[in-house]
Design a protein around this motif. Structure first.
Motif, PDB file in Angstrom:
ATOM      1  N   LEU A  62      -7.864  -0.261  25.525  1.00  0.00           N
ATOM      2  CA  LEU A  62      -6.938   0.849  25.735  1.00  0.00           C
ATOM      3  C   LEU A  62      -7.123   1.556  27.070  1.00  0.00           C
ATOM      4  O   LEU A  62      -6.193   2.209  27.548  1.00  0.00           O
ATOM      5  CB  LEU A  62      -7.059   1.851  24.584  1.00  0.00           C
ATOM      6  N   THR A  63      -8.284   1.435  27.678  1.00  0.00           N
ATOM      7  CA  THR A  63      -8.511   2.110  28.955  1.00  0.00           C
ATOM      8  C   THR A  63      -8.115   1.258  30.162  1.00  0.00           C
ATOM      9  O   THR A  63      -8.077   1.770  31.280  1.00  0.00           O
ATOM     10  CB  THR A  63      -9.978   2.548  29.105  1.00  0.00           C
ATOM     11  N   LYS A  64      -7.823  -0.001  29.933  1.00  0.00           N
ATOM     12  CA  LYS A  64      -7.389  -0.859  31.040  1.00  0.00           C
ATOM     13  C   LYS A  64      -5.896  -0.652  31.300  1.00  0.00           C
ATOM     14  O   LYS A  64      -5.141  -0.331  30.384  1.00  0.00           O
ATOM     15  CB  LYS A  64      -7.645  -2.333  30.714  1.00  0.00           C
ATOM     16  N   THR A  65      -5.480  -0.880  32.538  1.00  0.00           N
ATOM     17  CA  THR A  65      -4.048  -0.880  32.824  1.00  0.00           C
ATOM     18  C   THR A  65      -3.451  -2.123  32.181  1.00  0.00           C
ATOM     19  O   THR A  65      -4.169  -3.065  31.821  1.00  0.00           O
ATOM     20  CB  THR A  65      -3.772  -0.908  34.340  1.00  0.00           C
ATOM     21  N   ASP A  66      -2.132  -2.135  32.038  1.00  0.00           N
ATOM     22  CA  ASP A  66      -1.471  -3.302  31.457  1.00  0.00           C
ATOM     23  C   ASP A  66      -1.793  -4.570  32.242  1.00  0.00           C
ATOM     24  O   ASP A  66      -2.076  -5.610  31.668  1.00  0.00           O
ATOM     25  CB  ASP A  66       0.045  -3.100  31.401  1.00  0.00           C
ATOM     26  N   GLN A  67      -1.760  -4.472  33.563  1.00  0.00           N
ATOM     27  CA  GLN A  67      -2.036  -5.644  34.402  1.00  0.00           C
ATOM     28  C   GLN A  67      -3.475  -6.112  34.239  1.00  0.00           C
ATOM     29  O   GLN A  67      -3.736  -7.311  34.131  1.00  0.00           O
ATOM     30  CB  GLN A  67      -1.735  -5.343  35.871  1.00  0.00           C
ATOM     31  N   GLU A  68      -4.433  -5.186  34.222  1.00  0.00           N
ATOM     32  CA  GLU A  68      -5.839  -5.558  34.030  1.00  0.00           C
ATOM     33  C   GLU A  68      -6.043  -6.220  32.671  1.00  0.00           C
ATOM     34  O   GLU A  68      -6.763  -7.208  32.559  1.00  0.00           O
ATOM     35  CB  GLU A  68      -6.747  -4.323  34.102  1.00  0.00           C
ATOM     36  N   PHE A  69      -5.410  -5.662  31.641  1.00  0.00           N
ATOM     37  CA  PHE A  69      -5.529  -6.217  30.300  1.00  0.00           C
ATOM     38  C   PHE A  69      -5.016  -7.657  30.252  1.00  0.00           C
ATOM     39  O   PHE A  69      -5.692  -8.551  29.755  1.00  0.00           O
ATOM     40  CB  PHE A  69      -4.766  -5.354  29.292  1.00  0.00           C
ATOM     41  N   VAL A  70      -3.827  -7.873  30.788  1.00  0.00           N
ATOM     42  CA  VAL A  70      -3.230  -9.214  30.784  1.00  0.00           C
ATOM     43  C   VAL A  70      -4.079 -10.177  31.601  1.00  0.00           C
ATOM     44  O   VAL A  70      -4.367 -11.291  31.160  1.00  0.00           O
ATOM     45  CB  VAL A  70      -1.775  -9.171  31.297  1.00  0.00           C
ATOM     46  N   ASP A  71      -4.501  -9.760  32.789  1.00  0.00           N
ATOM     47  CA  ASP A  71      -5.322 -10.629  33.632  1.00  0.00           C
ATOM     48  C   ASP A  71      -6.630 -11.008  32.944  1.00  0.00           C
ATOM     49  O   ASP A  71      -7.064 -12.154  33.005  1.00  0.00           O
ATOM     50  CB  ASP A  71      -5.631  -9.958  34.972  1.00  0.00           C
ATOM     51  N   THR A  72      -7.257 -10.044  32.291  1.00  0.00           N
ATOM     52  CA  THR A  72      -8.570 -10.266  31.689  1.00  0.00           C
ATOM     53  C   THR A  72      -8.495 -11.026  30.375  1.00  0.00           C
ATOM     54  O   THR A  72      -9.219 -12.001  30.169  1.00  0.00           O
ATOM     55  CB  THR A  72      -9.284  -8.914  31.456  1.00  0.00           C
ATOM     56  N   TYR A  73      -7.643 -10.591  29.451  1.00  0.00           N
ATOM     57  CA  TYR A  73      -7.681 -11.103  28.079  1.00  0.00           C
ATOM     58  C   TYR A  73      -6.593 -12.112  27.735  1.00  0.00           C
ATOM     59  O   TYR A  73      -6.755 -12.901  26.823  1.00  0.00           O
ATOM     60  CB  TYR A  73      -7.641  -9.941  27.086  1.00  0.00           C
ATOM     61  N   ILE A  74      -5.486 -12.105  28.459  1.00  0.00           N
ATOM     62  CA  ILE A  74      -4.408 -13.053  28.180  1.00  0.00           C
ATOM     63  C   ILE A  74      -4.497 -14.251  29.132  1.00  0.00           C
ATOM     64  O   ILE A  74      -4.533 -15.397  28.710  1.00  0.00           O
ATOM     65  CB  ILE A  74      -3.025 -12.376  28.274  1.00  0.00           C
ATOM     66  N   THR A  75      -4.564 -13.971  30.431  1.00  0.00           N
ATOM     67  CA  THR A  75      -4.585 -15.039  31.429  1.00  0.00           C
ATOM     68  C   THR A  75      -5.946 -15.727  31.516  1.00  0.00           C
ATOM     69  O   THR A  75      -6.047 -16.947  31.405  1.00  0.00           O
ATOM     70  CB  THR A  75      -4.185 -14.484  32.818  1.00  0.00           C
ATOM     71  N   ASN A  76      -7.008 -14.943  31.716  1.00  0.00           N
ATOM     72  CA  ASN A  76      -8.338 -15.514  31.926  1.00  0.00           C
ATOM     73  C   ASN A  76      -9.125 -15.739  30.652  1.00  0.00           C
ATOM     74  O   ASN A  76     -10.219 -16.292  30.687  1.00  0.00           O
ATOM     75  CB  ASN A  76      -9.143 -14.626  32.884  1.00  0.00           C
ATOM     76  N   LYS A  77      -8.604 -15.267  29.519  1.00  0.00           N
ATOM     77  CA  LYS A  77      -9.224 -15.502  28.189  1.00  0.00           C
ATOM     78  C   LYS A  77     -10.682 -15.065  28.124  1.00  0.00           C
ATOM     79  O   LYS A  77     -11.552 -15.803  27.682  1.00  0.00           O
ATOM     80  CB  LYS A  77      -9.116 -16.967  27.790  1.00  0.00           C
TER      81      LYS A  77
END
Length: 81
Positions: A62-77
């Protein structure tokens, strides 16, 4: 509302991490089935102490920006933290 694909999972994964994180629900929401099962098994082996991990991960989501969240957990797994 964000237009970044995958960002819609941030809020639900964060809230589930905080409220239901001991059972690994947030991991299943992000598509991390193996990690979700590990968290669930550890929940029973540790008498529920994995709720702490879920709480921490939910807050991190919840503290990450949307872009950081996607980059970290969706794209880079990134599986843990």
């Amino acid at each position: 509302m964000s237009t970044i694909p995958g960002a819609e999972k941030k809020i639900i994964a964060g809230i589930c991490g905080i409220l239901l994180g001991g059972w690994g629900v947030h991991k299943f929401i992000l598509g991390y089935t193996k990690e979700g099962i590990i968290t669930l098994v550890l929940f029973f082996l540790t008498c529920g102490l994995t709720w702490i991990l879920g709480l921490i991960e939910g807050i991190i989501y919840l503290t990450k920006t949307d872009q950081e969240f996607v980059d970290t957990y969706i794209t880079n797994k990134k599986n843990w933290f």
